[in-house]
Motif scaffolding. Sequence first.
Motif, PDB file in Angstrom:
ATOM      1  N   PHE A 161     -49.283  25.094 -96.950  1.00 30.98           N
ATOM      2  CA  PHE A 161     -48.882  23.878 -96.056  1.00 30.98           C
ATOM      3  C   PHE A 161     -47.658  23.131 -96.412  1.00 30.98           C
ATOM      4  CE2 PHE A 161     -52.127  24.231 -93.197  1.00 30.98           C
ATOM      5  CZ  PHE A 161     -53.327  23.840 -93.635  1.00 30.98           C
ATOM      6  N   LYS A 162     -47.489  23.028 -97.762  1.00 34.45           N
ATOM      7  CA  LYS A 162     -46.249  22.440 -98.196  1.00 34.45           C
ATOM      8  C   LYS A 162     -44.813  22.985 -97.664  1.00 34.45           C
ATOM      9  CE  LYS A 162     -46.305  19.483-102.165  1.00 34.45           C
ATOM     10  NZ  LYS A 162     -46.781  18.660-101.508  1.00 34.45           N
ATOM     11  N   SER A 163     -44.911  24.581 -97.789  1.00 32.83           N
ATOM     12  CA  SER A 163     -43.877  25.281 -97.500  1.00 32.83           C
ATOM     13  C   SER A 163     -43.570  25.042 -95.812  1.00 32.83           C
ATOM     14  CB  SER A 163     -43.915  26.667 -97.942  1.00 32.83           C
ATOM     15  OG  SER A 163     -44.928  27.270 -97.167  1.00 32.83           O
ATOM     16  N   ILE A 164     -44.309  24.698 -94.958  1.00 31.88           N
ATOM     17  CA  ILE A 164     -43.961  24.327 -93.671  1.00 31.88           C
ATOM     18  C   ILE A 164     -43.200  23.047 -93.595  1.00 31.88           C
ATOM     19  CG2 ILE A 164     -44.739  23.830 -91.493  1.00 31.88           C
ATOM     20  CD1 ILE A 164     -47.282  25.617 -92.313  1.00 31.88           C
ATOM     21  N   PRO A 165     -41.971  23.124 -93.009  1.00 32.11           N
ATOM     22  CA  PRO A 165     -41.116  22.090 -92.998  1.00 32.11           C
ATOM     23  C   PRO A 165     -41.688  20.820 -92.225  1.00 32.11           C
ATOM     24  CG  PRO A 165     -39.799  23.932 -92.394  1.00 32.11           C
ATOM     25  CD  PRO A 165     -41.315  24.189 -92.406  1.00 32.11           C
ATOM     26  N   VAL A 166     -41.609  19.552 -92.750  1.00 31.36           N
ATOM     27  CA  VAL A 166     -42.281  18.371 -92.196  1.00 31.36           C
ATOM     28  C   VAL A 166     -41.851  18.152 -90.953  1.00 31.36           C
ATOM     29  CG1 VAL A 166     -42.990  16.128 -92.603  1.00 31.36           C
ATOM     30  CG2 VAL A 166     -42.418  17.566 -94.568  1.00 31.36           C
ATOM     31  N   GLU A 167     -40.545  18.577 -90.524  1.00 34.96           N
ATOM     32  CA  GLU A 167     -40.012  18.302 -89.007  1.00 34.96           C
ATOM     33  C   GLU A 167     -41.034  18.830 -87.869  1.00 34.96           C
ATOM     34  OE1 GLU A 167     -37.427  18.075 -92.361  1.00 34.96           O
ATOM     35  OE2 GLU A 167     -38.012  20.249 -91.552  1.00 34.96           O
ATOM     36  N   ILE A 168     -41.516  19.953 -88.232  1.00 33.20           N
ATOM     37  CA  ILE A 168     -42.117  20.455 -87.181  1.00 33.20           C
ATOM     38  C   ILE A 168     -43.430  19.600 -86.698  1.00 33.20           C
ATOM     39  CG2 ILE A 168     -43.759  22.560 -86.650  1.00 33.20           C
ATOM     40  CD1 ILE A 168     -42.210  24.251 -88.085  1.00 33.20           C
ATOM     41  N   GLU A 169     -43.990  19.159 -87.925  1.00 26.41           N
ATOM     42  CA  GLU A 169     -45.190  18.196 -87.547  1.00 26.41           C
ATOM     43  C   GLU A 169     -44.488  16.851 -86.923  1.00 26.41           C
ATOM     44  OE1 GLU A 169     -47.242  18.045 -91.154  1.00 26.41           O
ATOM     45  OE2 GLU A 169     -48.702  17.045 -90.291  1.00 26.41           O
ATOM     46  N   GLU A 170     -43.402  16.347 -87.381  1.00 24.64           N
ATOM     47  CA  GLU A 170     -43.272  15.193 -87.141  1.00 24.64           C
ATOM     48  C   GLU A 170     -42.782  15.288 -85.639  1.00 24.64           C
ATOM     49  OE1 GLU A 170     -40.107  14.084 -89.734  1.00 24.64           O
ATOM     50  OE2 GLU A 170     -41.367  13.201 -91.023  1.00 24.64           O
ATOM     51  N   ALA A 171     -42.229  16.343 -85.251  1.00 27.11           N
ATOM     52  CA  ALA A 171     -41.843  16.439 -83.822  1.00 27.11           C
ATOM     53  C   ALA A 171     -43.048  16.455 -83.131  1.00 27.11           C
ATOM     54  CB  ALA A 171     -40.941  17.865 -83.543  1.00 27.11           C
ATOM     55  N   ALA A 172     -44.040  17.273 -83.349  1.00 25.37           N
ATOM     56  CA  ALA A 172     -45.341  17.107 -82.796  1.00 25.37           C
ATOM     57  C   ALA A 172     -45.861  15.690 -82.367  1.00 25.37           C
ATOM     58  CB  ALA A 172     -46.340  17.945 -83.219  1.00 25.37           C
ATOM     59  N   LEU A 173     -46.097  14.759 -83.792  1.00 22.32           N
ATOM     60  CA  LEU A 173     -46.459  13.741 -83.752  1.00 22.32           C
ATOM     61  C   LEU A 173     -45.689  12.861 -82.721  1.00 22.32           C
ATOM     62  CD1 LEU A 173     -47.260  12.960 -87.350  1.00 22.32           C
ATOM     63  CD2 LEU A 173     -48.740  13.092 -85.504  1.00 22.32           C
ATOM     64  N   ILE A 174     -44.476  12.894 -82.766  1.00 20.78           N
ATOM     65  CA  ILE A 174     -43.556  12.099 -81.765  1.00 20.78           C
ATOM     66  C   ILE A 174     -44.091  12.400 -80.307  1.00 20.78           C
ATOM     67  CG2 ILE A 174     -41.398  11.581 -81.056  1.00 20.78           C
ATOM     68  CD1 ILE A 174     -40.315  12.076 -83.828  1.00 20.78           C
ATOM     69  N   ASP A 175     -44.146  13.715 -80.222  1.00 23.60           N
ATOM     70  CA  ASP A 175     -44.497  14.169 -78.884  1.00 23.60           C
ATOM     71  C   ASP A 175     -46.164  13.585 -78.322  1.00 23.60           C
ATOM     72  OD1 ASP A 175     -43.053  17.542 -78.715  1.00 23.60           O
ATOM     73  OD2 ASP A 175     -42.340  15.319 -78.344  1.00 23.60           O
ATOM     74  N   GLY A 176     -46.669  12.869 -79.160  1.00 25.98           N
ATOM     75  CA  GLY A 176     -48.010  12.307 -78.829  1.00 25.98           C
ATOM     76  C   GLY A 176     -49.121  12.942 -79.501  1.00 25.98           C
ATOM     77  N   CYS A 177     -49.277  14.076 -80.302  1.00 23.81           N
ATOM     78  CA  CYS A 177     -50.315  14.628 -80.966  1.00 23.81           C
ATOM     79  C   CYS A 177     -50.788  13.740 -82.046  1.00 23.81           C
ATOM     80  CB  CYS A 177     -49.866  15.904 -81.494  1.00 23.81           C
ATOM     81  SG  CYS A 177     -49.549  17.106 -80.565  1.00 23.81           S
ATOM     82  N   SER A 178     -52.223  13.931 -81.959  1.00 18.11           N
ATOM     83  CA  SER A 178     -52.713  13.032 -83.239  1.00 18.11           C
ATOM     84  C   SER A 178     -52.638  13.970 -84.270  1.00 18.11           C
ATOM     85  CB  SER A 178     -54.283  12.904 -82.828  1.00 18.11           C
ATOM     86  OG  SER A 178     -54.952  14.160 -82.780  1.00 18.11           O
ATOM     87  N   ARG A 179     -53.137  13.550 -85.583  1.00 22.91           N
ATOM     88  CA  ARG A 179     -53.338  14.150 -86.556  1.00 22.91           C
ATOM     89  C   ARG A 179     -54.074  15.519 -86.517  1.00 22.91           C
ATOM     90  NH1 ARG A 179     -50.140  13.414 -91.332  1.00 22.91           N
ATOM     91  NH2 ARG A 179     -49.636  11.129 -91.686  1.00 22.91           N
ATOM     92  N   VAL A 180     -55.099  15.123 -86.116  1.00 25.06           N
ATOM     93  CA  VAL A 180     -56.056  16.450 -86.078  1.00 25.06           C
ATOM     94  C   VAL A 180     -55.325  17.592 -85.208  1.00 25.06           C
ATOM     95  CG1 VAL A 180     -58.207  17.265 -85.233  1.00 25.06           C
ATOM     96  CG2 VAL A 180     -57.892  15.102 -86.471  1.00 25.06           C
ATOM     97  N   GLN A 181     -54.865  17.002 -83.981  1.00 32.81           N
ATOM     98  CA  GLN A 181     -54.316  18.271 -83.172  1.00 32.81           C
ATOM     99  C   GLN A 181     -53.132  18.945 -84.000  1.00 32.81           C
ATOM    100  OE1 GLN A 181     -53.558  15.767 -79.955  1.00 32.81           O
ATOM    101  NE2 GLN A 181     -54.839  16.948 -78.628  1.00 32.81           N
ATOM    102  N   THR A 182     -52.193  18.234 -84.738  1.00 29.61           N
ATOM    103  CA  THR A 182     -51.117  18.684 -85.445  1.00 29.61           C
ATOM    104  C   THR A 182     -51.917  19.679 -86.481  1.00 29.61           C
ATOM    105  OG1 THR A 182     -51.008  17.240 -87.211  1.00 29.61           O
ATOM    106  CG2 THR A 182     -49.670  16.812 -85.481  1.00 29.61           C
TER     107      THR A 182
END
Lengths: 276, 414, 302
Positions: A161-182
């Motif tokens: 998980f750590k090797s996955i860049p944080v940006e991807i997740e942040e982008a999703a969160l900004i788009d309105g996903c919840s944590r669980v969905q990310t």
Amino acid sequence: MKWRNRGKLPAVVITIVLLLFLLFPFFVMISTMLKSSEEVYASPPTWIPERLHLSNFITVWSEFELYIFFRSSIIIAVGATIFNTILTVPAAYALARLRFVGRKFTLYLFLVIQMFSPVIVIISLFKIMVGLNLLDTYFSLIIANTVFTIAFTIWMMNGYFKSIPVEIEEAALIDGCSRVQTITRIMIPIAVPGLVTAMIYTFIYAWNEFLFGLTFIHSRPKMPLVLALYNFVGRWSTQWELLTTATFLAIIPVLVLFYVIERRLVAGLAGGAVKE
Amino acid sequence: MKRLKLVLSILIVLLLAAGLAFAGGQKAAEKQTVTFFWAEYDGLTEDYRASLQDAFNAAHPDIDADIVSTDWDLMYDKLTTSIAGGKPPELSVIGTRWLLELMTMDVVDEVTQYLSKSTVDNIAPGAMEAKLKGKLMGLPVAAGARILAYNPNLTTTVPKTMEELREVCLKVNNPPKVYALIMPGKLHTELTDFAYYFYAAGGNFFKMEPDGSYGKCTVNSPEGVKALSFMNKLAQEDKVVQEGYLGLDRMDSHPLFYTGKVAYTFIGAWVESAAKNAGAPFQPKYGQIPPFAGQKQKPLIITDSIAMFKGTNLEAAGTFLDFFYKDEWKAKFDEAIGFPPVTISAGKLPQFQTPLYKILGEAALNAQGWPLIEEWAECSNIIFNAQIEVHLGKKTPQKALDDAAAAIDKLRGK
Amino acid sequence: MADASISLKQKLWNSEARLAYLLLLPAVVVLLTFMFYPIVYVLLMAFYKTNKLSRMVAFVGLRNFTSEMSDPEFWVITGRSMLWTTLAVVTKTLFGMIIALILNVRYTGRKIARMLFIIPWASAVPISSMLWRWVYHPVYGLLNHTLKVTGLWSTPTTWLGYPIPAFIACIWVDIWIGIPFMALVFLAGMQAISEDLYESASLDGVNWWQKFFFITLPGIRHIVLIATLLSCLWTFNDFNTIYILTMGGPAGATDILITRIYQNAFKWLRFDRAAVMAFVTFLILTGLSIIYSRVYFKEERL
């Protein structure tokens, strides 16, 4: 297809050489399982049996009822894999992505478990199983196998998980996903190779686990496969031709599973997802 | 809201898990259960075990017998864990020697009280090794003295002494096609073959105190040194022993005899069935393990027993044993594993009058078992390692045995 | 309002932490339920005299430790355990890395190759050890036979009969069993490295050696660290391999701490001695983990 491989020749050659070297005992196993019990003890030993003694398979399967043990091992291994995954993924995500007090300590805790071989803790574990009325149940083995594989799977998924860049997740969160969905829609799909590795690891561990099976299980139908293999190890002599046959049969599900899942192992990061 | 869903789903999973746990463990406990740790002797089939279990359960509907098949090598582990874990079985096959520890742990009960008189009276007096301190603590299930087996195609002499054995071996030895004698040189759980030679030299592992207890270790006595030196001579100097003996324990080496590569071997009651299974191209012949010149014959005898564990359904367990020890079942058992019968009635049956059984019977008359001390497993290990060190040339027999005796005395606090 | 100092309560209990604890709860609960008591029990047992039922009878403080450590055999075995672990893990890692690299190359039949490489791991350790015992058999074993017939070694040694060959024989089996795991884990790690990095490196004229050192290795360093650490812990405690091959022989030449623990606990019912050795194992492995975690967490911050 051949012309594509021309430049890969060294890789192919090295592979074959390594396989021949590493699989030596496997060849011995195949050679032995095709022999009759007399030929097993030929001196000097032979590689190719004089006559193929395929009845070993029938003996092992029906006379020793190996299929019963296959069934129980499947239940145990699949159960452990599922249970392990359910526990691991959320935990690894928390450790990889969230900041909280006790993070390092928790990682260390999981590691401490691994410092104790099952041999050392088996008696106490047995007492717990008795106390929880779990003796002679599949569930005892599912739990035990999960407990001893979880350190690896959590650390593995943590790293992954750590090797996955944080940006991807942040982008999703900004788009309105919840944590669980990310977690479910983004992290897991990208981390599939790591997840698959973790699951294969757990499956193989549970499939081959032996000490807990011996100690916790009394009823024959619930005994795992490895224990059944000991049927061929007598007090005074070992029936090698049957033992190797049964071992061969026991390996096959693992290999098949691996072959099927292997594609997931290779699914790398979609090239575009990483580039920003 | 999402988080709530997450929490709920986790809780549900945990509840399901707990539910499964308790559901899985619940057994309808109206019947009395008898759990019997059943050792997988070579020659015993799953069919036999299953039919014994079914027959008993049919004949006694109020008792549920569960015969748990366990590999011999793993039996001790499984039993130790079950006992230490507080849930021993009703019955278990054990090496009779284990009784000492079990009695110290106070987990086994005297068996006669749970058996019918006819069963107890039917046990051959010679098989009662499990009579400790006047009480019968285990029902003998297999008893076998060790003997000499030889391949009549390679040799016809039955040596009367160890020295004569050596002479014959030197003549018969013809490596690499044929070797004279099997000697396992790799560590295994039993201290054979050293015990054969040691007893043949008239040795005793421990000094017996006047009150019957075991005193200091006397493995380093002249008899011990004689036995070990003799073994080392056969193996290292005369080289009449199978090739690679240091890498072969008993189970690895005996097939060499069955397949006709070796002339002589010291072995037990299982030889006939094991040889047949391995497709032996000859019918083995038998004799006694020879003593050294001037000594009396003293082969080793090993017995296995069935122990009854305190705090379990022993009345029901007794009923099971009464059932099992009838000729109908026990004689078949004895025949399958190749050991001489322990019951008087079975002993009279025609199938047990073969040459092998005759020799076994003779051997049992003079035989001696292992020392009945708790720490024997550890002592056995120490002595075996001493033997190996001699073979490796690291120590002389005297020094190796002296060190072993000292270590054993230290261990036992003597 | 003092907002510069975030209160402990806030640190401990902010929404991020709450979620974390929730996610961790199942795993931690299961682990604590089943492992807390066994581990604490074993560690405590080292300070007590125990009976044959593994019950603690009397507190003896450090007496078990002193009696164990005054035995020179103990130090030999501990040293051998460390040698065993180091040699095995280094070899497994090397082999695993090489195989992972090879299997990363795209060629036809790679899928089959990957499946075949799993084989040493696919079988249970005690069974594989038994199979190897059969392979090492001086008379019926195909290893020595093949060595003789191919002329590679005309008088091969009795593998399990002499101290050094036995050690080599045992450690090779442990390595053999452990290689697929390493290869698999490294391979999985390599999948996380983007192809583009390699492509652009090729365009820049970088050769494969440099690619390995500057792209692959850094990309999987987390995985390498954790895999080797766990492998150290597992290898240190690998008991089945040695016990089935040699039972610790010949004359104790292949005894390591875990085989001694097993013998003491299960064969001789000397639970106090076993507990002391387990405690020492725990100390050694903790020390190792501390060293590792320094490196790991330092890496993390990079």
